[in-house]
Write a protein that holds these residues in place. Sequence first.
Motif, PDB file in Angstrom:
ATOM      1  N   HIS A  66    -104.261  -4.435  -2.910  1.00  0.00           N
ATOM      2  CA  HIS A  66    -104.387  -3.249  -2.268  1.00  0.00           C
ATOM      3  C   HIS A  66    -104.649  -2.145  -3.106  1.00  0.00           C
ATOM      4  O   HIS A  66    -105.228  -0.996  -2.788  1.00  0.00           O
ATOM      5  CB  HIS A  66    -102.852  -2.730  -1.615  1.00  0.00           C
ATOM      6  N   TYR A  67    -104.604  -2.226  -4.566  1.00  0.00           N
ATOM      7  CA  TYR A  67    -105.015  -1.128  -5.517  1.00  0.00           C
ATOM      8  C   TYR A  67    -106.113  -1.340  -5.867  1.00  0.00           C
ATOM      9  O   TYR A  67    -106.552  -0.313  -6.901  1.00  0.00           O
ATOM     10  CB  TYR A  67    -103.737  -1.219  -6.571  1.00  0.00           C
ATOM     11  N   LYS A  71    -110.441  -0.814  -6.266  1.00  0.00           N
ATOM     12  CA  LYS A  71    -111.290   0.272  -5.698  1.00  0.00           C
ATOM     13  C   LYS A  71    -112.006  -0.011  -4.424  1.00  0.00           C
ATOM     14  O   LYS A  71    -111.922  -1.237  -3.992  1.00  0.00           O
ATOM     15  CB  LYS A  71    -112.358   0.471  -6.737  1.00  0.00           C
ATOM     16  N   ASP A  72    -112.340   0.783  -3.775  1.00  0.00           N
ATOM     17  CA  ASP A  72    -113.051   0.790  -2.269  1.00  0.00           C
ATOM     18  C   ASP A  72    -114.406  -0.109  -2.591  1.00  0.00           C
ATOM     19  O   ASP A  72    -114.765  -0.871  -1.837  1.00  0.00           O
ATOM     20  CB  ASP A  72    -113.376   2.091  -1.734  1.00  0.00           C
ATOM     21  N   GLU A  73    -114.833   0.229  -3.770  1.00  0.00           N
ATOM     22  CA  GLU A  73    -116.113  -0.517  -4.143  1.00  0.00           C
ATOM     23  C   GLU A  73    -116.123  -2.102  -4.231  1.00  0.00           C
ATOM     24  O   GLU A  73    -116.971  -2.699  -4.045  1.00  0.00           O
ATOM     25  CB  GLU A  73    -116.959   0.015  -5.203  1.00  0.00           C
ATOM     26  N   VAL A  74    -114.771  -2.435  -4.459  1.00  0.00           N
ATOM     27  CA  VAL A  74    -114.524  -4.039  -4.432  1.00  0.00           C
ATOM     28  C   VAL A  74    -113.871  -4.165  -3.119  1.00  0.00           C
ATOM     29  O   VAL A  74    -114.377  -5.307  -2.460  1.00  0.00           O
ATOM     30  CB  VAL A  74    -113.434  -3.897  -5.509  1.00  0.00           C
ATOM     31  N   VAL A  75    -112.988  -3.601  -2.574  1.00  0.00           N
ATOM     32  CA  VAL A  75    -112.174  -3.776  -1.414  1.00  0.00           C
ATOM     33  C   VAL A  75    -113.372  -4.099  -0.230  1.00  0.00           C
ATOM     34  O   VAL A  75    -112.919  -4.850   0.562  1.00  0.00           O
ATOM     35  CB  VAL A  75    -111.314  -2.976  -0.910  1.00  0.00           C
ATOM     36  N   GLN A  76    -114.493  -3.202  -0.210  1.00  0.00           N
ATOM     37  CA  GLN A  76    -115.339  -3.598   0.814  1.00  0.00           C
ATOM     38  C   GLN A  76    -115.920  -4.832   1.344  1.00  0.00           C
ATOM     39  O   GLN A  76    -116.421  -5.382   2.112  1.00  0.00           O
ATOM     40  CB  GLN A  76    -116.568  -2.488   0.582  1.00  0.00           C
ATOM     41  N   PHE A  77    -116.016  -5.855   0.028  1.00  0.00           N
ATOM     42  CA  PHE A  77    -116.222  -7.359  -0.009  1.00  0.00           C
ATOM     43  C   PHE A  77    -115.185  -8.283   0.258  1.00  0.00           C
ATOM     44  O   PHE A  77    -115.408  -9.416   0.421  1.00  0.00           O
ATOM     45  CB  PHE A  77    -117.062  -7.617  -1.474  1.00  0.00           C
ATOM     46  N   ALA A  78    -114.020  -7.670   0.320  1.00  0.00           N
ATOM     47  CA  ALA A  78    -112.683  -8.625   0.707  1.00  0.00           C
ATOM     48  C   ALA A  78    -112.725  -9.478   1.677  1.00  0.00           C
ATOM     49  O   ALA A  78    -112.787  -8.613   2.725  1.00  0.00           O
ATOM     50  CB  ALA A  78    -111.533  -7.787   0.333  1.00  0.00           C
ATOM     51  N   SER A 107     -87.946   4.478   0.845  1.00  0.00           N
ATOM     52  CA  SER A 107     -88.389   3.653  -0.246  1.00  0.00           C
ATOM     53  C   SER A 107     -88.856   2.267   0.234  1.00  0.00           C
ATOM     54  O   SER A 107     -87.990   1.655   1.054  1.00  0.00           O
ATOM     55  CB  SER A 107     -87.761   3.792  -1.459  1.00  0.00           C
ATOM     56  N   GLY A 108     -89.790   1.563  -0.426  1.00  0.00           N
ATOM     57  CA  GLY A 108     -90.066   0.223   0.066  1.00  0.00           C
ATOM     58  C   GLY A 108     -91.387  -0.397  -0.424  1.00  0.00           C
ATOM     59  O   GLY A 108     -92.030   0.295  -0.932  1.00  0.00           O
ATOM     60  N   SER A 109     -91.586  -1.747  -0.106  1.00  0.00           N
ATOM     61  CA  SER A 109     -92.902  -2.125  -0.652  1.00  0.00           C
ATOM     62  C   SER A 109     -93.853  -1.502  -0.292  1.00  0.00           C
ATOM     63  O   SER A 109     -94.066  -0.791   0.646  1.00  0.00           O
ATOM     64  CB  SER A 109     -92.538  -3.760  -0.044  1.00  0.00           C
ATOM     65  N   THR A 110     -95.169  -1.944  -0.644  1.00  0.00           N
ATOM     66  CA  THR A 110     -96.285  -1.626  -0.537  1.00  0.00           C
ATOM     67  C   THR A 110     -96.718  -1.720   1.010  1.00  0.00           C
ATOM     68  O   THR A 110     -97.288  -0.961   1.755  1.00  0.00           O
ATOM     69  CB  THR A 110     -97.642  -2.219  -1.149  1.00  0.00           C
ATOM     70  N   LYS A 111     -96.256  -2.880   1.569  1.00  0.00           N
ATOM     71  CA  LYS A 111     -96.616  -3.323   3.153  1.00  0.00           C
ATOM     72  C   LYS A 111     -95.517  -2.425   3.940  1.00  0.00           C
ATOM     73  O   LYS A 111     -95.977  -1.841   4.868  1.00  0.00           O
ATOM     74  CB  LYS A 111     -96.095  -4.624   3.452  1.00  0.00           C
ATOM     75  N   MET A 112     -94.434  -2.124   3.364  1.00  0.00           N
ATOM     76  CA  MET A 112     -93.545  -1.165   4.187  1.00  0.00           C
ATOM     77  C   MET A 112     -94.062   0.371   4.196  1.00  0.00           C
ATOM     78  O   MET A 112     -94.160   0.780   5.418  1.00  0.00           O
ATOM     79  CB  MET A 112     -92.317  -1.223   3.436  1.00  0.00           C
ATOM     80  N   ILE A 113     -94.783   0.676   3.137  1.00  0.00           N
ATOM     81  CA  ILE A 113     -95.398   2.017   3.012  1.00  0.00           C
ATOM     82  C   ILE A 113     -96.605   2.096   4.037  1.00  0.00           C
ATOM     83  O   ILE A 113     -96.447   3.137   4.887  1.00  0.00           O
ATOM     84  CB  ILE A 113     -95.703   2.384   1.622  1.00  0.00           C
ATOM     85  N   ILE A 114     -97.372   0.997   4.003  1.00  0.00           N
ATOM     86  CA  ILE A 114     -98.476   1.149   4.984  1.00  0.00           C
ATOM     87  C   ILE A 114     -98.012   1.043   6.110  1.00  0.00           C
ATOM     88  O   ILE A 114     -98.524   1.910   7.305  1.00  0.00           O
ATOM     89  CB  ILE A 114     -99.375  -0.072   4.592  1.00  0.00           C
ATOM     90  N   ARG A 149    -106.942   5.601   0.126  1.00  0.00           N
ATOM     91  CA  ARG A 149    -107.373   4.899   1.371  1.00  0.00           C
ATOM     92  C   ARG A 149    -106.533   5.100   2.422  1.00  0.00           C
ATOM     93  O   ARG A 149    -106.899   5.197   3.782  1.00  0.00           O
ATOM     94  CB  ARG A 149    -107.242   3.360   1.115  1.00  0.00           C
ATOM     95  N   ILE A 150    -105.218   5.161   2.596  1.00  0.00           N
ATOM     96  CA  ILE A 150    -104.347   5.762   3.547  1.00  0.00           C
ATOM     97  C   ILE A 150    -104.586   6.912   4.065  1.00  0.00           C
ATOM     98  O   ILE A 150    -104.598   7.258   5.318  1.00  0.00           O
ATOM     99  CB  ILE A 150    -102.763   5.430   3.228  1.00  0.00           C
ATOM    100  N   ILE A 151    -105.068   7.974   3.137  1.00  0.00           N
ATOM    101  CA  ILE A 151    -105.481   9.371   3.662  1.00  0.00           C
ATOM    102  C   ILE A 151    -106.785   9.197   4.544  1.00  0.00           C
ATOM    103  O   ILE A 151    -106.942   9.960   5.810  1.00  0.00           O
ATOM    104  CB  ILE A 151    -105.620  10.157   2.444  1.00  0.00           C
TER     105      ILE A 151
END
Length: 367
Positions: free
Chosen positions: A46-47, A49-56, A269-276, A299-301
């Motif tokens: 999740h952390y 960059k968008d330039e990498v995430v786009q290929f995930a 408060s919670g995990s990354t998954k919980m926040i998302i 990314r969430i914004i």
Amino acid sequence: MSILDALKRSNGLPDRYKELSDQEMVAKITAIKAEMGDRLYLPAHHYQKDEVVQFADDTGDSLQLAQLAARNKKAEAIVFCGVHFMAETADILTEEDQTVILPDMRAGCSMADMANIHQTERAWSHLVNLFGDTILPLTYVNSTAAIKGFVGKNGGATVTSSNAVAMVEWGFTQKERILFLPDQHLGQNTAYDLGVPLEAMAVWDPITDTLEYEGEYDAVEVILWKGHCSVHEKFTVQNIAQIRENDPDMNVIVHPECSFDVVERSDFSGSTKMIIETIEEAEAGTKWAIGTEMNLVNRIIQQHPDKKIVSLNPNMCPCLTMNRIDMPHLLWALEEVQSGKKTNQIIVDQETSFYAIKALNRMLDRA
């Protein structure tokens, strides 16, 4: 393999990749993915960059991605866009004929590096002398393979930020005391949620080899390793006070790797998954100040224009080590894989893997 050993095996990014345009790199990466198909699996944390995430092929938390890698049996190569300990977990869980590659060997985790195996074995010896056979070690999955192996060998288990409460609760059914590695804050916040008073928590300092505690040792229930996330520790109670002063309607949601005082003053408060998921399920027009890594917050914004979302710390930077993986390094890794090379391969030895799997399975059996 240590990160230092891994770095010695890496020659670093060739200069030619630094001269390519973004457009050229996108075209090359897209072509390699298309050509390799199921023989390649590309998970991204999740952390990233968008330039990498786009290929995930998938995005997620570290353990989730390692498990997904293990399920992709057709993949000959897993190019893991995360940090070193995440790629180690993927190597532990995948088959022997699958290769795990980390695009940049410098992509480490400051928290994981705060508990090495030598410090941990030395601490364990001291603590057993103090408390006898009353301690169960638990380690956050944000730890090295060696620490996971140590914990597995000594009857303990791994935990995630999602299941830490359940795993600490289980730990207390096994032994009188818990040693929680390597994140002091997650351990403290979790134990407190279970009703362990702050006065019953001691802190082990691996630099000075001392137990920081002012009371009688018999009262100690949890021993916290003196480690932290360099990103989440930068969120402060002053940040929360400023948010509340500027906009009293703003909800504050933070990761439990934040300090105890920050978690206590937040609304959630919670995990990354919980926040998302919390932001996804929130009503339009609601306001959120998020205390976690900046790439994810941005990314969430972008994904939720119907809500007002800001970083809890307006001066926060992205995770610097995670951000060492970029398009040039990703392209380099993929071209090496395509040509049959195993540059920047992550290999965990069989004995470490054996005991690390024990630690992971003790957690997964209770999921």
